[in-house]
Scaffold this active site. Structure first.
Site, mmCIF file in Angstrom:
data_model
loop_
_atom_site.group_PDB
_atom_site.id
_atom_site.type_symbol
_atom_site.label_atom_id
_atom_site.label_comp_id
_atom_site.label_asym_id
_atom_site.label_seq_id
_atom_site.Cartn_x
_atom_site.Cartn_y
_atom_site.Cartn_z
ATOM 1 N N HIS A 155 2.314 4.597 -1.652
ATOM 2 C CA HIS A 155 2.683 5.192 -0.356
ATOM 3 C C HIS A 155 1.408 5.446 0.430
ATOM 4 O O HIS A 155 0.317 5.455 -0.131
ATOM 5 C CB HIS A 155 3.427 6.515 -0.588
ATOM 6 C CG HIS A 155 4.857 6.310 -0.954
ATOM 7 N ND1 HIS A 155 5.881 6.585 -0.087
ATOM 8 C CD2 HIS A 155 5.434 5.807 -2.066
ATOM 9 C CE1 HIS A 155 7.028 6.279 -0.660
ATOM 10 N NE2 HIS A 155 6.795 5.801 -1.873
ATOM 11 N N GLY A 156 1.547 5.680 1.729
ATOM 12 C CA GLY A 156 0.373 5.974 2.540
ATOM 13 C C GLY A 156 -0.574 4.792 2.604
ATOM 14 O O GLY A 156 -1.793 4.937 2.530
ATOM 15 N N ASP A 216 13.730 5.476 2.306
ATOM 16 C CA ASP A 216 12.374 5.964 2.027
ATOM 17 C C ASP A 216 12.419 7.493 1.883
ATOM 18 O O ASP A 216 12.967 8.187 2.752
ATOM 19 C CB ASP A 216 11.466 5.546 3.209
ATOM 20 C CG ASP A 216 9.995 5.753 2.918
ATOM 21 O OD1 ASP A 216 9.606 5.720 1.738
ATOM 22 O OD2 ASP A 216 9.225 5.938 3.896
ATOM 23 N N ASN A 249 3.482 0.679 1.213
ATOM 24 C CA ASN A 249 4.239 1.184 2.369
ATOM 25 C C ASN A 249 3.348 1.326 3.602
ATOM 26 O O ASN A 249 2.298 1.982 3.545
ATOM 27 C CB ASN A 249 4.815 2.561 2.069
ATOM 28 C CG ASN A 249 5.876 2.526 0.987
ATOM 29 O OD1 ASN A 249 6.153 1.486 0.413
ATOM 30 N ND2 ASN A 249 6.477 3.671 0.722
HETATM 31 P P1 13P Z 1 1.576 5.407 6.180
HETATM 32 O O1 13P Z 1 1.793 6.673 6.938
HETATM 33 O O2 13P Z 1 0.212 5.376 5.569
HETATM 34 O O3 13P Z 1 1.867 4.203 6.951
HETATM 35 O O4 13P Z 1 2.564 5.442 4.911
HETATM 36 C C1 13P Z 1 3.920 5.157 5.048
HETATM 37 C C2 13P Z 1 4.680 5.505 3.828
HETATM 38 O O5 13P Z 1 4.133 5.673 2.752
HETATM 39 C C3 13P Z 1 6.143 5.615 3.940
HETATM 40 O O6 13P Z 1 6.727 6.089 2.788
#
Ligand code: 13P
Length: 283
Positions: A207-208, A84, A229
């Site tokens: 992501h996020g 990642d 993710n």
């Molecule tokens: P979060 O912090 O929203 O869980 O996102 C994780 C992520 O995108 C890892 O690459």
């Protein structure tokens, strides 16, 4: 079964669901995620940040840990081991040489031409070894592994240029999501998401994914998001479970009991996400 992300995400793209990437931090987390996804018959991506790799001892340790657990626990669902936010060509090479089946090269902090050049080199190395590659354009906001980033929405023309000139497998365009906890409601640009997906014609990555309301997650999937993710929400679930346990069991000192106290809450969160993303019974 350890695989790259190609087949699982292409299937998700045509089937209109998303495969979860859950980030791992230690042996127990890896076990909890594998067991719950096996139970739900869902493909899963184990995401490992460079910080988590350092914490766990190194690339080889992580890779051997995942392979051994898949074997010892008789895991039959497709599992991808994914770097990642790989920050450099060297980091991606290390992951690939140590048995990761997929890598993300995140050169999004550089100007587009440099992002393209670095990403191209990673693709060249990875393709030979049957490893899939994800890249980022724009900037996902928030903080991860202690590094803070200003959110910058991906430009459509930049997304198309990055994909066309690098031959990556998956694209993570920044479209309003942030890592960590949201301040207010996320402002996802669905119009841009849909346009980018149509133009690049490869699976998109969000992501996020923690803290995004369910209806927005479903809308994102309908606009081409095939991988989501999740790290923060698992961390919150696990730590709440451990805190509650320690409050009532103040004399316990066995680390196995303490770490395991987060298992139930974590597995419930995994189940919730898998069902929301629609990846259950897709293995
Ligand atoms: P979060 O912090 O929203 O869980 O996102 C994780 C992520 O995108 C890892 O690459």
């Amino acid at each position: 079964m350890l695989v790259n992300m190609k087949e699982m995400l292409n299937k998700a793209d045509s089937g209109k669901y998303a495969v979860p990437q859950f980030n791992i931090n230690n042996l127990e987390w890896t076990r909890f995620i594998l067991e719950e996804c096996q139970e739900l018959n869902s493909p899963v991506i184990l995401g490992v940040s460079e910080g988590a790799i350092k914490y766990m001892g190194g690339y080889k340790t992580v890779s051997n840990l995942v392979k051994s657990l898949i074997s010892d626990l008789n895991i039959t669902i497709p599992v991808a081991l994914h770097l990642d936010h790989g920050s450099s060509y060297e980091s991606c090479v290390k992951a690939i040489d140590n048995g990761f089946t997929s890598v993300m090269i995140d050169a999004s902090k550089y100007p587009l031409e440099e992002n393209i050049n670095i990403t191209k080199q990673v693709v060249l190395y990875a393709k030979d070894k049957n490893v899939t590659v994800e890249a980022e354009v724009g900037a996902v906001g928030g903080e991860e592994d202690g590094v803070a980033n200003e959110l910058a929405y991906a430009k459509i023309e930049d997304a198309v240029k990055l994909v066309d000139s690098t031959n990556i497998d998956f694209l993570a365009p920044a479209l309003g999501s942030v890592h960590g906890i949201y301040k207010g409601k996320p402002k996802l640009d669905f119009i841009r998401m849909e346009k980018i997906h149509k133009l690049v014609n490869i699976p998109l990555v969000l992501h996020g994914g923690s803290g995004i309301p369910d209806d927005l997650i479903q809308k994102a999937i309908s606009c081409g998001i095939c991988k989501i993710n999740i790290n923060t929400e698992l961390q919150i679930a696990w730590s709440q479970g451990v805190r509650q346990f320690l409050q009532v069991n103040q004399k316990v000192y066995d680390p196995r009991k303490i770490i395991k106290a987060g298992e139930k809450a974590m597995k419930e969160m995994i189940k919730e996400k898998v069902i929301l993303f629609g990846s259950n019974d897709r293995a």
